[in-house]
Scaffold this active site. Structure first.
Site, mmCIF file in Angstrom:
data_model
loop_
_atom_site.group_PDB
_atom_site.id
_atom_site.type_symbol
_atom_site.label_atom_id
_atom_site.label_comp_id
_atom_site.label_asym_id
_atom_site.label_seq_id
_atom_site.Cartn_x
_atom_site.Cartn_y
_atom_site.Cartn_z
ATOM 1 N N ALA A 183 33.241 36.012 17.453
ATOM 2 C CA ALA A 183 32.907 34.622 17.743
ATOM 3 C C ALA A 183 33.668 34.137 18.974
ATOM 4 C CB ALA A 183 33.245 33.756 16.542
ATOM 5 N N CYS A 184 33.028 33.306 19.755
ATOM 6 C CA CYS A 184 33.622 32.787 20.984
ATOM 7 C C CYS A 184 34.113 31.369 20.734
ATOM 8 C CB CYS A 184 32.587 32.805 22.106
ATOM 9 S SG CYS A 184 33.194 32.191 23.681
ATOM 10 N N HIS A 185 35.367 31.099 21.076
ATOM 11 C CA HIS A 185 35.962 29.789 20.783
ATOM 12 C C HIS A 185 35.295 28.655 21.556
ATOM 13 C CE1 HIS A 185 39.029 31.452 18.240
ATOM 14 N NE2 HIS A 185 39.449 32.255 19.181
ATOM 15 N N SER A 186 34.587 28.981 22.641
ATOM 16 C CA SER A 186 33.988 27.926 23.460
ATOM 17 C C SER A 186 32.777 27.298 22.785
ATOM 18 C CB SER A 186 33.576 28.500 24.818
ATOM 19 O OG SER A 186 32.511 29.417 24.661
ATOM 20 N N CYS A 190 28.829 34.537 23.831
ATOM 21 C CA CYS A 190 29.549 35.304 24.834
ATOM 22 C C CYS A 190 29.545 36.773 24.449
ATOM 23 C CB CYS A 190 30.984 34.801 25.004
ATOM 24 S SG CYS A 190 31.979 34.902 23.492
#
Length: 255
Positions: A183-186, A190
């Site tokens: 998972a991408c924190h943004s 990604c």
């Protein structure tokens, strides 16, 4: 899979030299969460000092355990302080139910590993064959599936068509639960850094999905999966204007 045993052997030799020179040995930890329950995991054969496993990866409760060589226990330090539970390593009332469940799950792995592994190999090969027959040269296995150095139950693939981003394929697959990567924190989709560092291009990593089978997976379920993916890919390629490329990805651990 990483060549953990080879790394462990090399470190054993290196550490002998370091000790002779009065230097501290390099300690070796491996996370065996993905391997445990699918292939043989032997701390002595791997030459590791520490090893961790996660229960939900081998049909146990969602908790974990760490192996530590007895002569290194003195190096283990708590990160929480309070009661003296778990030999002063972790304070708080022990989660007895999960501890027992994890132990039982590990026992079942010990008893049935070879049986499970044979079925994982068989059903994994069937998945590979069905994917190849259905999608032909429109998709790619990111890594070789014909070697003993890969997990028998896990396949990383991507579709060639640029419209078939991994998260979009899963978003439009009605009956498939899988993952695209970390998972991408943004909050945006990604590419997995693990896939990129394993040699994939950023574009291939963005289009990748990870498919996993279990010890009880059947050929009928594989047929449902492949048909579901085919329907999703067909939808994406026939309706390209309906989809954007920056929406939130459906990412996670998969099954």
């Amino acid at each position: 899979m990483q060549p953990i045993a080879d790394l462990g052997k090399a470190l054993t030799v290196l550490n002998l030299s370091r000790i002779e020179k009065g230097k501290r040995p390099i300690l070796f930890h491996t996370d065996a969460s993905q391997a445990f329950g699918k292939v043989s995991v032997d701390v002595k054969a791997l030459h590791v000092d520490f090893l961790t496993v996660t229960g939900h990866k081998f049909y146990g409760p969602r908790c974990g355990a760490v192996f530590c060589r007895k002569d290194l226990l003195g190096l283990m330090k708590p990160i929480f302080f309070g009661g003296g539970q778990e030999r002063n390593y972790r304070p708080g009332t022990e989660n007895t139910v999960d501890i027992v469940g994890l132990g039982k799950a590990a026992e079942l792995v010990h008893l049935h590993l070879e049986e499970w592994r044979i079925n994982l190999v068989r059903i994994g090969q069937y998945l590979a064959e069905r994917m190849q027959k259905t999608f032909g040269d429109t998709f790619v296995f990111n890594f070789s599936v014909k070697t003993d150095s890969v997990l028998p139950n896990t396949f990383s693939v991507h579709f060639i068509d640029p419209r078939c981003k991994g998260y979009l394929v899963l978003q439009h697959a009605a009956r498939t639960e899988a993952s695209t990567g970390a998972a991408c924190h943004s909050g945006k989709n990604c590419a997995s850094s693990i896939l990129i560092n394993s040699g994939l291009t950023k574009t291939a990593a963005e289009k990748s999905i990870r498919l996993s089978v279990g010890k009880d997976t059947t050929k009928e379920e594989i047929d449902i999966l492949v048909a579901d993916l085919a329907k999703s890919v067909r939808h994406l390629t026939e309706n390209p204007d309906q989809h954007t490329t920056g929406t939130l990805a459906g990412q996670g651990d998969g099954l």
